[in-house]
Design an enzyme around this catalytic site. Sequence first.
Site, PDB file in Angstrom:
ATOM      1  N   CYS A   2       2.474  15.586   1.545  1.00  0.00           N
ATOM      2  CA  CYS A   2       3.529  16.358   1.930  1.00  0.00           C
ATOM      3  C   CYS A   2       2.941  17.573   2.891  1.00  0.00           C
ATOM      4  CB  CYS A   2       4.310  17.067   0.694  1.00  0.00           C
ATOM      5  SG  CYS A   2       4.848  16.081  -0.484  1.00  0.00           S
ATOM      6  N   ARG A  27       3.064  13.544   7.704  1.00  0.00           N
ATOM      7  CA  ARG A  27       2.470  13.702   6.209  1.00  0.00           C
ATOM      8  C   ARG A  27       3.452  13.394   5.103  1.00  0.00           C
ATOM      9  NH1 ARG A  27      -2.626  16.294   5.581  1.00  0.00           N
ATOM     10  NH2 ARG A  27      -2.264  16.446   3.679  1.00  0.00           N
ATOM     11  N   TRP A  73       7.261  13.749   1.069  1.00  0.00           N
ATOM     12  CA  TRP A  73       7.189  12.303   0.794  1.00  0.00           C
ATOM     13  C   TRP A  73       7.343  12.274  -0.826  1.00  0.00           C
ATOM     14  CZ3 TRP A  73       4.599   8.431  -1.723  1.00  0.00           C
ATOM     15  CH2 TRP A  73       4.522   7.276  -1.146  1.00  0.00           C
ATOM     16  N   ASN A  99       2.401  20.965  -2.667  1.00  0.00           N
ATOM     17  CA  ASN A  99       2.025  19.720  -2.418  1.00  0.00           C
ATOM     18  C   ASN A  99       1.107  19.239  -3.657  1.00  0.00           C
ATOM     19  OD1 ASN A  99       2.925  19.621   0.131  1.00  0.00           O
ATOM     20  ND2 ASN A  99       0.834  19.909   1.347  1.00  0.00           N
ATOM     21  N   GLY A 100       1.026  17.909  -3.812  1.00  0.00           N
ATOM     22  CA  GLY A 100       0.430  17.611  -5.292  1.00  0.00           C
ATOM     23  C   GLY A 100       1.122  17.183  -6.279  1.00  0.00           C
ATOM     24  N   GLU A 480      -7.291  -6.114   8.920  1.00  0.00           N
ATOM     25  CA  GLU A 480      -6.619  -5.140   9.543  1.00  0.00           C
ATOM     26  C   GLU A 480      -5.322  -5.264  10.419  1.00  0.00           C
ATOM     27  OE1 GLU A 480      -6.640  -2.101   9.432  1.00  0.00           O
ATOM     28  OE2 GLU A 480      -6.073  -1.525  11.448  1.00  0.00           O
ATOM     29  N   LYS A 484      -1.873  -3.827  10.223  1.00  0.00           N
ATOM     30  CA  LYS A 484      -1.089  -2.788  11.424  1.00  0.00           C
ATOM     31  C   LYS A 484       0.226  -3.442  11.775  1.00  0.00           C
ATOM     32  CE  LYS A 484      -4.015   0.363  12.950  1.00  0.00           C
ATOM     33  NZ  LYS A 484      -4.730   0.296  11.567  1.00  0.00           N
ATOM     34  N   GLU A 487       2.739  -2.720   8.647  1.00  0.00           N
ATOM     35  CA  GLU A 487       3.048  -1.419   8.525  1.00  0.00           C
ATOM     36  C   GLU A 487       4.095  -0.650   9.613  1.00  0.00           C
ATOM     37  OE1 GLU A 487      -0.265   1.494   7.534  1.00  0.00           O
ATOM     38  OE2 GLU A 487      -1.269   0.616   9.433  1.00  0.00           O
ATOM     39  N   HIS A 503      -5.992 -24.288   1.329  1.00  0.00           N
ATOM     40  CA  HIS A 503      -5.896 -23.996  -0.189  1.00  0.00           C
ATOM     41  C   HIS A 503      -4.767 -23.351  -0.256  1.00  0.00           C
ATOM     42  CE1 HIS A 503      -9.963 -25.684  -0.976  1.00  0.00           C
ATOM     43  NE2 HIS A 503     -10.334 -24.723  -0.145  1.00  0.00           N
ATOM     44  N   LYS A 601       0.590   9.222   6.140  1.00  0.00           N
ATOM     45  CA  LYS A 601      -0.756   9.365   6.670  1.00  0.00           C
ATOM     46  C   LYS A 601      -1.770   9.528   5.721  1.00  0.00           C
ATOM     47  CE  LYS A 601      -3.596   9.516  10.228  1.00  0.00           C
ATOM     48  NZ  LYS A 601      -4.074   8.160  10.613  1.00  0.00           N
TER      49      LYS A 601
END
Length: 606
Positions: A2, A27, A73, A99-100, A480, A484, A487, A503, A601
């Site tokens: 946040c 954020r 968030w 925040n937290g 990676e 990307k 997301e 397999h 983020k």
Amino acid sequence: MCGIVGYVGGQQAAPLLLEGLTRLEHRGYDSAGVAVLGPTGVKVAKRAGRVRQLSEELPKRFAGKLGIGHTRWATHGPANDVNAHPHVDASGEVAVVHNGIIDNAAALRHRLADQGVDLASDTDTEVLAHLVARSGADTLEGKVRDALSAIEGTYGVAVMHADFPDRIVVARNGSPLIIGVGDKEMHVASDLAALVRYTTTIAYLDDGEMATLTAGGFTTYRQDLTSTNKTATTLDIDPSSYDAGDHDSFMHKEMVEQPAAAERVLRGRLDERFGTAHLGGLNMDARETRAIRRVKILGCGSAYYVGQMGAALLEELARIPADAEAASEFRYRNPIIVSDTLYVAVSQSGETIDTLLAVQEIRRKGGRVIGLVNVVGSAIARECDGGIYLHAGPEVAVASTKALTNMFLGFALLALQLGRVRDLSIADGKRLIAGLQQLPGQLAEMLEREDELAAIATSLAEAESLFFVGRVRGFPVAREGAQKFKEISYRHAEAYQTSELKHGPLALISEAVPTVAIVPGDELTDRNVAALHEIAARRGPLVVVTHADVDLGDVEAVRIDVPRNERELDPILLTVPLQLLAYHAALRLGHDIDKPRNLAKSVTVE
Ligand code: G6P
């Protein structure tokens, strides 16, 4: 996850707060709110959705020269108007942004309810507003201290109170807060990005520290209200580096910045004469370096995948057994900490809670941890015994690009230095240095081919589901790449070891499921090309990221030929086209590139 902003001074607070929130939106962006203190008391405007919607709907009368704001968030309770911050007490005189996570929020909510308090929201934060209002202390500092002493958990918090109209009180425990000093005005924010437009004279709060902001200045103190006498320093930063400039998104800007960022992380750290690297921040002499028997790398998300690339570099160049693990898993399995293992924490933000807690666990057990961190002075950087700053500059887009490239280069430097006190020859050291010096130019060359990659991405964007495959060095690249792609495009993108195709995944290969295959020209090319045949035989469309001299035989595939470097350094050049594929697929699909749904983020809560 946040964002917090606050302002006190001679100007109207709301426009400044909203502008700051826009800069913190990466954020958290499921809801936003602001509170100002004007002649008629505290006014709050908050809602689910983006800061832009909040700005458009701000009441006409919203005057006040002191205020706080928040972008959320969701953790406790869904993203709706009521759960958005700021939260107020029953009288509406106290407003709080936080925040937290307050770990004992449930118990505190019960206690407050038993005392007859009506809780309006589902959040943990709201209890803080009630606790501040119910404190018997006669100063705002004392009230906030009383409230904080009742809570367990992490916080960055900003509090305003109608009875103390000249001040904002802030406190930090695990969630960053930065004070910005202006001319007869003071700012506070959880991130520099929200401050740089107004001031670069700043003071970082430490954990356990509180501060009072008035138009005339600030004071800092511990929770027992004894002074910590912190003073502000002026940073040498370019505020424009926090703007997207001419780019349509921060992700695009940050991809394009990769060559310059790569030059910065290498600058002054390459020793051509002795074929080694100089990493002064490691705080380890040659003898300590030689004593390392293993390397364990910890990170989350892209930082974890680049950690796997780093492990391969360390094994190949320094011949030290190395592996990477998701910090989020490591910390929950009571890890065995070994004194001759070097632990490496990788993080762009330096705030990711799982990585931070892993570092703390290792240090508690006596292990040595170094950090590969981008944000200077961040929590992880401060917790580590030493480290390598990444110098990528501010990274705003959720999808990490330039920081990831610099993480890879940080690992290359580390592997070079560790290798040269062991068995890596001076000739090999020099060979790698020449490769590293060539890299920024090759990154630029790759980025110039954006149009070609955009066309390929357009076809991939049609698929509901894709595979990304790679072998050994190429596997973390595939992971990676899939990360990307999923997301920001919201397509199902799954990474697999090329060697494991038989397999399981082959069962899913069809005309509708494309595969992006990482096939560098190296000792494994033949094995990889054989796998391409297996995919082609099942009519799976193929995009092959490879080198120009690799012969794919009669396999029908779209090729992306990347510039060749030393084979150990190839992974990063193979990664860049995958960034561009993900970006252009998301653009094609009309997604918000910098703010993908459900993601943030920095994941600063458990
Ligand atoms: C989040 C971001 C990822 C990032 C990860 C680790 O999940 O969405 O892009 O790779 O956190 O972040 P860090 O700041 O520790 O590198």
